[in-house]
Design a protein around this motif. Structure first.
Motif, PDB file in Angstrom:
ATOM      1  N   LEU A 280       0.708  -1.125   0.058  1.00  0.00           N
ATOM      2  CA  LEU A 280      -0.077  -0.228  -0.197  1.00  0.00           C
ATOM      3  C   LEU A 280       1.022   1.249   0.061  1.00  0.00           C
ATOM      4  CD1 LEU A 280      -3.185  -0.792   2.488  1.00  0.00           C
ATOM      5  CD2 LEU A 280      -2.651  -1.400  -0.093  1.00  0.00           C
ATOM      6  N   HIS A 281       2.024   1.130   0.271  1.00  0.00           N
ATOM      7  CA  HIS A 281       3.094   2.189   0.282  1.00  0.00           C
ATOM      8  C   HIS A 281       4.014   2.185  -0.909  1.00  0.00           C
ATOM      9  CE1 HIS A 281       5.187   5.775   2.018  1.00  0.00           C
ATOM     10  NE2 HIS A 281       5.885   5.093   2.779  1.00  0.00           N
ATOM     11  N   ALA A 284       4.143  -0.351  -4.047  1.00  0.00           N
ATOM     12  CA  ALA A 284       2.817  -0.305  -4.928  1.00  0.00           C
ATOM     13  C   ALA A 284       3.701  -0.232  -6.297  1.00  0.00           C
ATOM     14  CB  ALA A 284       1.947   1.068  -4.912  1.00  0.00           C
ATOM     15  N   ARG A 314      -7.779  -4.253  -5.803  1.00  0.00           N
ATOM     16  CA  ARG A 314      -7.456  -2.695  -6.110  1.00  0.00           C
ATOM     17  C   ARG A 314      -6.523  -2.344  -7.192  1.00  0.00           C
ATOM     18  NH1 ARG A 314      -6.867   0.736  -0.618  1.00  0.00           N
ATOM     19  NH2 ARG A 314      -9.290   0.384  -0.241  1.00  0.00           N
ATOM     20  N   LEU A 315      -6.862  -1.120  -7.905  1.00  0.00           N
ATOM     21  CA  LEU A 315      -6.258  -0.760  -8.925  1.00  0.00           C
ATOM     22  C   LEU A 315      -4.854  -0.137  -8.273  1.00  0.00           C
ATOM     23  CD1 LEU A 315      -5.976  -0.249 -11.925  1.00  0.00           C
ATOM     24  CD2 LEU A 315      -7.333   1.984 -11.537  1.00  0.00           C
ATOM     25  N   MET A 316      -3.729  -0.931  -8.388  1.00  0.00           N
ATOM     26  CA  MET A 316      -2.398  -0.415  -7.603  1.00  0.00           C
ATOM     27  C   MET A 316      -1.919   0.778  -8.589  1.00  0.00           C
ATOM     28  SD  MET A 316      -2.684  -2.483  -5.330  1.00  0.00           S
ATOM     29  CE  MET A 316      -1.310  -2.280  -4.294  1.00  0.00           C
ATOM     30  N   GLY A 317      -1.408   1.691  -7.767  1.00  0.00           N
ATOM     31  CA  GLY A 317      -0.870   2.904  -8.363  1.00  0.00           C
ATOM     32  C   GLY A 317      -2.016   3.977  -8.358  1.00  0.00           C
ATOM     33  N   PHE A 318      -3.109   3.703  -7.784  1.00  0.00           N
ATOM     34  CA  PHE A 318      -4.397   4.673  -7.882  1.00  0.00           C
ATOM     35  C   PHE A 318      -4.646   5.019  -6.550  1.00  0.00           C
ATOM     36  CE2 PHE A 318      -6.921   6.263 -11.441  1.00  0.00           C
ATOM     37  CZ  PHE A 318      -5.907   5.710 -12.621  1.00  0.00           C
ATOM     38  N   GLY A 319      -5.207   6.127  -6.268  1.00  0.00           N
ATOM     39  CA  GLY A 319      -5.689   6.655  -4.866  1.00  0.00           C
ATOM     40  C   GLY A 319      -4.584   7.172  -4.114  1.00  0.00           C
ATOM     41  N   HIS A 320      -4.840   7.879  -3.117  1.00  0.00           N
ATOM     42  CA  HIS A 320      -3.722   8.500  -2.090  1.00  0.00           C
ATOM     43  C   HIS A 320      -4.497   8.965  -0.874  1.00  0.00           C
ATOM     44  CE1 HIS A 320      -0.335  10.749  -0.591  1.00  0.00           C
ATOM     45  NE2 HIS A 320       0.364   9.884  -1.415  1.00  0.00           N
ATOM     46  N   ARG A 321      -3.997   8.872   0.025  1.00  0.00           N
ATOM     47  CA  ARG A 321      -4.535   9.274   1.520  1.00  0.00           C
ATOM     48  C   ARG A 321      -4.848  10.817   1.418  1.00  0.00           C
ATOM     49  NH1 ARG A 321      -4.472   7.491   6.666  1.00  0.00           N
ATOM     50  NH2 ARG A 321      -5.488   5.818   5.725  1.00  0.00           N
ATOM     51  N   TYR A 365     -17.093   5.217 -10.140  1.00  0.00           N
ATOM     52  CA  TYR A 365     -16.590   4.611  -9.007  1.00  0.00           C
ATOM     53  C   TYR A 365     -14.999   5.447  -8.569  1.00  0.00           C
ATOM     54  CZ  TYR A 365     -14.219   1.267  -5.981  1.00  0.00           C
ATOM     55  OH  TYR A 365     -13.289   0.758  -4.888  1.00  0.00           O
ATOM     56  N   ARG A 369     -15.008   8.495  -5.703  1.00  0.00           N
ATOM     57  CA  ARG A 369     -13.739   8.423  -4.570  1.00  0.00           C
ATOM     58  C   ARG A 369     -12.758   9.226  -4.633  1.00  0.00           C
ATOM     59  NH1 ARG A 369     -16.924   4.077  -5.429  1.00  0.00           N
ATOM     60  NH2 ARG A 369     -17.563   2.662  -3.511  1.00  0.00           N
ATOM     61  N   LEU A 371     -10.226   9.258  -6.878  1.00  0.00           N
ATOM     62  CA  LEU A 371      -9.196   8.286  -7.002  1.00  0.00           C
ATOM     63  C   LEU A 371      -8.132   8.488  -8.467  1.00  0.00           C
ATOM     64  CD1 LEU A 371     -10.652   4.848  -6.148  1.00  0.00           C
ATOM     65  CD2 LEU A 371      -9.300   6.152  -4.583  1.00  0.00           C
ATOM     66  N   ASN A 374      -1.270   7.862  -8.775  1.00  0.00           N
ATOM     67  CA  ASN A 374      -0.095   8.104  -7.866  1.00  0.00           C
ATOM     68  C   ASN A 374       0.963   8.096  -8.389  1.00  0.00           C
ATOM     69  OD1 ASN A 374       0.634   5.791  -6.726  1.00  0.00           O
ATOM     70  ND2 ASN A 374      -1.121   5.625  -5.783  1.00  0.00           N
ATOM     71  N   ASP A 376       3.337   6.283  -8.273  1.00  0.00           N
ATOM     72  CA  ASP A 376       3.426   4.705  -8.459  1.00  0.00           C
ATOM     73  C   ASP A 376       3.074   3.925  -9.748  1.00  0.00           C
ATOM     74  OD1 ASP A 376       5.750   4.472  -6.403  1.00  0.00           O
ATOM     75  OD2 ASP A 376       3.894   3.947  -4.987  1.00  0.00           O
TER      76      ASP A 376
HETATM   77  N1  CMC Z   1      -8.500   0.672  -6.166  1.00  0.00           N
HETATM   78  C1  CMC Z   1     -10.010   0.401  -5.882  1.00  0.00           C
HETATM   79  N2  CMC Z   1     -10.445   1.230  -4.900  1.00  0.00           N
HETATM   80  C2  CMC Z   1      -9.671   1.960  -4.187  1.00  0.00           C
HETATM   81  C3  CMC Z   1      -8.297   2.134  -4.363  1.00  0.00           C
HETATM   82  C4  CMC Z   1      -7.973   1.479  -5.484  1.00  0.00           C
HETATM   83  N3  CMC Z   1      -6.472   1.865  -5.470  1.00  0.00           N
HETATM   84  N4  CMC Z   1      -7.911   3.206  -3.328  1.00  0.00           N
HETATM   85  C5  CMC Z   1      -8.906   3.621  -2.661  1.00  0.00           C
HETATM   86  N5  CMC Z   1     -10.021   2.835  -2.997  1.00  0.00           N
HETATM   87  C6  CMC Z   1     -11.443   2.737  -2.535  1.00  0.00           C
HETATM   88  C7  CMC Z   1     -11.617   2.324  -1.151  1.00  0.00           C
HETATM   89  O1  CMC Z   1     -12.037   0.898  -1.516  1.00  0.00           O
HETATM   90  C8  CMC Z   1     -12.762   2.802  -0.534  1.00  0.00           C
HETATM   91  O2  CMC Z   1     -13.835   2.631  -1.286  1.00  0.00           O
HETATM   92  P1  CMC Z   1     -15.220   2.677  -0.216  1.00  0.00           P
HETATM   93  O3  CMC Z   1     -15.208   3.992   0.404  1.00  0.00           O
HETATM   94  O4  CMC Z   1     -16.381   2.153  -1.171  1.00  0.00           O
HETATM   95  O5  CMC Z   1     -14.835   1.557   0.933  1.00  0.00           O
HETATM   96  C9  CMC Z   1     -12.382   4.259  -0.927  1.00  0.00           C
HETATM   97  O6  CMC Z   1     -11.653   4.078  -2.132  1.00  0.00           O
HETATM   98  C10 CMC Z   1     -11.379   4.969   0.111  1.00  0.00           C
HETATM   99  O7  CMC Z   1     -10.089   4.225   0.175  1.00  0.00           O
HETATM  100  P2  CMC Z   1      -9.336   3.974   1.403  1.00  0.00           P
HETATM  101  O8  CMC Z   1      -8.517   2.614   1.483  1.00  0.00           O
HETATM  102  O9  CMC Z   1     -10.323   4.203   2.733  1.00  0.00           O
HETATM  103  O10 CMC Z   1      -8.210   5.152   1.239  1.00  0.00           O
HETATM  104  P3  CMC Z   1      -6.800   5.417   2.035  1.00  0.00           P
HETATM  105  O11 CMC Z   1      -6.675   6.809   2.284  1.00  0.00           O
HETATM  106  O12 CMC Z   1      -6.806   4.718   3.401  1.00  0.00           O
HETATM  107  O13 CMC Z   1      -5.714   4.580   1.361  1.00  0.00           O
HETATM  108  C11 CMC Z   1      -4.145   4.053  -0.250  1.00  0.00           C
HETATM  109  C12 CMC Z   1      -4.938   5.223   0.336  1.00  0.00           C
HETATM  110  C13 CMC Z   1      -2.986   4.774  -1.119  1.00  0.00           C
HETATM  111  C14 CMC Z   1      -3.488   3.035   0.794  1.00  0.00           C
HETATM  112  C15 CMC Z   1      -5.295   3.416  -1.148  1.00  0.00           C
HETATM  113  O14 CMC Z   1      -5.695   4.401  -2.368  1.00  0.00           O
HETATM  114  C16 CMC Z   1      -4.682   2.226  -2.014  1.00  0.00           C
HETATM  115  O15 CMC Z   1      -4.694   1.130  -1.574  1.00  0.00           O
HETATM  116  N6  CMC Z   1      -4.137   2.319  -3.418  1.00  0.00           N
HETATM  117  C17 CMC Z   1      -3.389   1.506  -3.984  1.00  0.00           C
HETATM  118  C18 CMC Z   1      -2.058   1.128  -3.475  1.00  0.00           C
HETATM  119  C19 CMC Z   1      -1.060   2.370  -4.012  1.00  0.00           C
HETATM  120  O16 CMC Z   1      -0.991   2.778  -5.168  1.00  0.00           O
HETATM  121  N7  CMC Z   1      -0.277   2.962  -3.106  1.00  0.00           N
HETATM  122  C20 CMC Z   1       0.750   3.984  -3.274  1.00  0.00           C
HETATM  123  C21 CMC Z   1       0.371   5.359  -2.836  1.00  0.00           C
HETATM  124  S1  CMC Z   1       1.327   6.751  -3.366  1.00  0.00           S
HETATM  125  C22 CMC Z   1       3.140   6.147  -2.951  1.00  0.00           C
HETATM  126  C23 CMC Z   1       3.511   6.269  -1.558  1.00  0.00           C
HETATM  127  O17 CMC Z   1       3.836   7.331  -1.185  1.00  0.00           O
HETATM  128  O18 CMC Z   1       3.318   5.270  -0.621  1.00  0.00           O
END
Ligand code: CMC
Length: 442
Positions: A280-281, A284, A314-321, A365, A369, A371, A374, A376
């Protein structure tokens, strides 16, 4: 995400007062005035609110809404997609600076003047020689060990191998440890790579740039001079600027948290490496490549997306906190991916990535959200095009991040407000009960 609205520099507690929050506790009828400063209330003020003996605490899994420190290193506005180090926007640094300048900026607060830059480059160039203990440690790993495992162990071993790295310098003396740690991080990463190939390590070349030396330590052939390809050198330098620091993410929080015990910087950085390893960090980027390979063809993208939207993948490389608009690093990296992949005659996986991105940016979707790609999403494709195997991708992230981790460790160690990290919990286990010997247990 940075909560301090006025980010002109580190402030002392409550320097930006914004009024008070009036809270009435329904349990007691008492009203409390909580000072609001820098967009936060202090947990210690919450703790003054008491119905019984124990004061109120906040519950925040993942520390999503909690500021744990004051920092003058990196400013991040997730809604605006803005990232800056010591005030310099990431776009300007990526376009004009070198990684080694950015590392100096993170650690010392300013870009180096020309003479200081030379001295700093020299300190890093000469600080990465590995001694025989480090060679033996790396050689002791199985050939197919993940290089992040090797890096984690080797960073943790540094205070034993080089005891001087565990010692703070005498008062007024410059601290040689940041340069040594950055240099040794890159040496260890290259050693881990060559170990996987069954090849002996290559000693650092002190005449090369930081990325040029890394390339030489990875790819130099026995007895032959190494010719640095300036396009690859530049691509690495830009990627490393983008990865140098990113505010209070999972690994930086690990470094600060472990560092708060008073441990040496190498051990704190080893904690950062461990945190970065996770998918997840930093893990990814490797996970993205594995995902693209698994999808295999553009015609399979739609079906894969159905699994993502059903919550099965999960779509890896998408989404960010924190980035809820776009990740500015991803924009820069995408441009580089196009340039580098062009150099390397394209990548069959790039078409799949572009199709995934196109669908995601248009799909409810992902839009709802917020997304977005990112940092990565495309970095793995670049590394792959440069001839770096996917197992090494997270290591490639860790090499420059050592500079950010050390800067954050130093800032935390010098911050008189910081304490050893020791959060609360909400206990959900059994009530107190009496021990029964094994023979009498039903
Ligand atoms: N693919 C599909 N759905 C997603 C994704 C994703 N990559 N990321 C978040 N969601 C959905 C998640 O299922 C949730 O949906 P719902 O509200 O229906 O339950 C909503 O979006 C919020 O997600 P979350 O997991 O609560 O968000 P978070 O802020 O805790 O997580 C994240 C952030 C980066 C861990 C997450 O987006 C993720 O797992 N991304 C894929 C892994 C990734 O690419 N990580 C690299 C981050 S950038 C490099 C770094 O600095 O680490």
């Amino acid at each position: 995400m940075t909560v301090q609205h006025d980010h002109k520099g580190a402030k002392s507690a409550g320097e930006n007062p914004q009024g008070t929050l009036s809270v009435t506790d329904d349990r007691t009828g008492e009203t409390y005035e909580l000072p609001v400063a820098d967009g936060t209330v202090r947990a210690a003020d919450l703790n003054k609110i008491k119905a019984e003996e124990i004061g109120l605490a906040s519950y925040d899994p993942g520390l999503v809404y909690t500021a744990t420190c004051r920092s003058a290193i990196t400013f991040l506005d997730g809604d605006a997609g803005h990232l800056a180090h010591r005030g310099y926007p990431i776009e300007e640094l990526a376009a004009q600076a070198t990684f080694i300048e950015v590392a100096h900026l993170l650690l010392n607060g300013e870009l180096p003047k020309a003479a200081d830059l030379k001295a700093w480059e020299r300190a890093v160039a000469t600080g990465g020689t590995a001694d025989e203990h480090l060679h033996k440690l790396v050689a002791s790993f199985p050939r197919d060990a993940h290089p992040m495992s090797i890096m984690l162990s080797a960073m943790g071993a540094l205070p034993a191998v080089y005891p001087e790295l565990a010692q703070a310098p005498a008062d007024g003396e410059p601290d040689p440890r940041p340069a040594r740690l950055i240099a040794l991080g890159s040496t260890i990463a290259a050693m881990a790579y060559r170990h996987g190939l069954g090849e002996a390590p290559v000693a650092p070349d002190t005449e090369l740039s930081f990325p040029g030396n890394f390339m030489s330590m990875m790819w130099k052939k026995d007895g032959q001079p190494y010719e640095v390809d300036p396009r690859v050198e530049k691509a690495l330098d830009v990627l490393w600027i983008l990865h140098a620091d990113h505010e209070q993410n999972c690994s930086t929080n690990a470094v600060r948290s472990v560092g708060s015990s008073g441990v040496d910087p190498c051990s704190a950085v080893a904690a950062g490496v461990a945190a970065l390893y996770g998918p997840l960090h930093g893990g990814a980027n490797e996970a993205v490549l594995n995902m693209l390979r698994e999808i295999g063809d553009v015609s399979n993208v739609a079906e894969f997306m159905t699994h993502v939207k059903n919550g099965e993948r999960r779509l890896m490389g998408f989404g960010h906190r924190v980035y809820k608009n776009y990740d500015p690093r991803a924009t820069i990296i995408k441009k580089y991916a196009m340039d580098v992949l062009d150099i390397a005659d394209g990548s069959p996986l790039l078409d799949i990535a572009l199709e995934l991105e196109k669908i995601a940016l248009d799909d409810d979707y992902f839009v709802q959200r917020r997304l977005y790609p990112n940092v990565d999403f495309y970095s793995g494709l670049i590394y792959q095009a440069l001839g770096i195997p996917s197992k090494m991708f997270t290591v490639m992230f860790a090499v420059p991040r050592v500079s950010g981790w050390v800067a954050q460790w130093m800032e935390s160690a010098a911050d008189p407000e910081q304490k050893i990290v020791r959060p609360r919990q909400i206990y959900t286990g059994a009530p107190t009960r009496t021990y029964i010997p094994a023979q009498r247990r039903d």
